[in-house]
Design an enzyme around this catalytic site. Structure first.
Site, PDB file in Angstrom:
ATOM      1  N   ARG A  92       6.633  -9.133  15.972  1.00 18.07           N
ATOM      2  CA  ARG A  92       7.224  -7.883  15.490  1.00 18.07           C
ATOM      3  C   ARG A  92       6.266  -6.754  15.806  1.00 18.07           C
ATOM      4  NH1 ARG A  92       6.845  -4.687  10.652  1.00 18.07           N
ATOM      5  NH2 ARG A  92       8.556  -3.172  10.690  1.00 18.07           N
ATOM      6  N   HIS A 142       0.841  -1.206   0.000  1.00 16.83           N
ATOM      7  CA  HIS A 142       0.000   0.000   0.000  1.00 16.83           C
ATOM      8  C   HIS A 142       0.866   1.242   0.000  1.00 16.83           C
ATOM      9  CE1 HIS A 142       1.263  -0.343   4.166  1.00 16.83           C
ATOM     10  NE2 HIS A 142       0.999   0.944   4.281  1.00 16.83           N
ATOM     11  N   HIS A 202       4.717   0.181  -0.069  1.00 28.24           N
ATOM     12  CA  HIS A 202       5.492  -0.541   0.947  1.00 28.24           C
ATOM     13  C   HIS A 202       4.603  -1.591   1.588  1.00 28.24           C
ATOM     14  CE1 HIS A 202       3.631   2.930   2.969  1.00 28.24           C
ATOM     15  NE2 HIS A 202       3.649   2.220   4.065  1.00 28.24           N
TER      16      HIS A 202
END
Ligand SMILES: C=C1C[C@]23C[C@H]1CC[C@H]2[C@]1(C)CCC[C@@](C)(C(=O)O)[C@H]1[C@@H]3C(=O)O
Ligand SMILES: O=C(O)CCC(=O)C(=O)O
Ligand SMILES: [Fe+2]
Length: 379
Positions: free
Chosen positions: A314, A248, A304
């Site tokens: 994460r 996106h 990205h």
């Protein structure tokens, strides 16, 4: 229109027992249960052309010394402006170092994420995000999208820089989670205030780099109405089939992201995915669609995504700078000339936000789809 527009199925069943049948009961992404399964539901498997690629080059982006730029030394200003201009005209990503944000504040913001997302799902769902709203807790957007589900949980809330909204974060968290979360709310209120101040300093840098002067965009975003998002990516048993956040461009103006040491942020530059190395001393900053429109397309909002792994959680803290809802997004006249005709229509951030929350799943074409959609809405 994206085929994944909001659907209305509203059946709750824990992931492990969900049977997909003709009335397509919606899935629930309960990471605590998921980790014991060997496979992953098909809704989390991305198409072959979007699956993560194994070996990637590193995107080396310039570290911008912010205090150096603000020091007023003309040579440093010229050098910094050139670095920012080069990066933003190409892919819109750069690092900010020597930013002046307290490392203890950043570390607590990460620690409080572990606490929140480590809770039982039913506790987190006290802040459950409603369809069409951009605030609250979401577990993989099940119930919002029907395929290509991101492998993540998020908590998003509003931050307003206006004086009358000086406790908006604290009040939201207290309202949703109760008195036990007062310290939690205070911490993210302080974090958002630091991000807002940092954003305005970066806007001064962008205005200088674009040649419109340091004050122009700083004033435009003075009373920002921004979004703070906590991204929590549980380990995935099939990391080569899933994505934490799909490809996106951010529809917002500027993103200030602090990622932990695990790694997973990738940017599509020069026709290939490239990874951005984690750096605890730096914020990753990227131009969003709204600032690309404000710069009349001179600075780029770039594709990205975030990949996941099968070993570790994460986390990333993303502050999305946005103008006041009703502010007209139109480029300064100095950025429009015969060589640079207007690329995008005037719009308000409220229009674009509503488009991404109610009609269109933000991807790499959001601004184009929005520019086509907008004229049809004006009665
Ligand atoms: C305005 C926003 C919509 C999203 C959060 C902010 C800025 C980034 C957007 C998003 C992350 C882009 C990828 C798709 C998305 C659905 C997501 O994966 O979270 C987007 C966010 C959203 O619509 O909730
Ligand atoms: O988690 C990351 O590194 C990126 C997340 C992202 O791009 C987003 O939330 O818009
Ligand atoms: Fe993003």
């Amino acid at each position: 229109m994206s085929s994944d527009c909001c659907n209305n199925s509203s059946y709750y069943m824990p992931m492990s027992t969900t049977k997909i049948n003709e009335n397509r009961q919606s899935l629930v992404f309960d990471a605590a249960l998921l980790q014991f399964q060997t496979s992953i539901p098909s809704e989390f498997v991305w198409p072959d052309h979007e699956k993560p690629s194994p070996e990637l080059p590193e995107l080396v982006i310039p570290p911008i010394d912010l205090q150096g730029f603000l020091s007023g030394d003309h040579l440093v200003i010229a050098k910094t402006s050139h670095l920012v201009n080069e990066a933003c005209m190409k892919h819109g990503f750069f690092l900010v170092v020597n930013h002046g944000i307290d490392s203890k504040l950043i570390s607590k913001a990460h620690d409080y994420m572990d606490f929140f997302f480590g809770m039982q799902l039913s506790q987190k769902q006290k802040a459950q995000r409603k369809l069409g709203d951009h605030c609250g807790y979401a577990s993989s957007f099940t119930g919002r999208f029907s395929s290509k589900l991101p492998w993540k949980e998020t908590l998003s809330f509003r931050y307003c820089a206006e004086a009358k909204s000086s406790n908006i974060v604290e009040e939201y968290i207290l309202n949703k989670m109760g008195e036990d979360f007062r310290q939690f709310g205070e911490l993210y209120q302080e974090y958002c205030e630091a991000m807002s101040h940092l954003s305005l300093a970066i806007m001064e840098l962008l205005g200088t780099s674009l040649g419109v002067g340091g004050e122009y965009f700083r004033e435009f975003f003075e009373e920002n109405d921004s979004i703070m998002r906590l991204n929590y990516y549980p380990p995935c048993q099939k990391p080569d089939l899933a994505l934490g956040t799909g490809p996106h461009c951010d529809p917002t103006s500027l993103t200030i992201l602090h990622q932990d040491q695990v790694g997973g942020l990738q940017v599509f530059v020069d026709e290939q995915w490239q990874f951005i190395r984690p750096n605890p001393e730096a914020f990753v900053v990227n131009i969003g669609d709204t600032f690309m429109a404000l710069s009349n397309g001179i600075y780029k909002s770039c594709l990205h995504r975030a990949v996941v792994n099968n070993r570790k959680v994460r986390k990333s803290l993303a502050f999305f700078l946005c103008p006041k809802m009703d502010k007209i997004v139109t480029p300064p006249t100095t950025l429009i000339d015969a060589k640079h005709p207007r690329l995008y229509p005037d719009f308000t951030w409220h229009n674009l936000l509503e488009f991404t929350q109610k009609y269109y799943r933000a991807d790499m074409q959001t601004l184009k789809a929005f520019s086509d959609w907008l004229p049809k809405q004006i009665k």
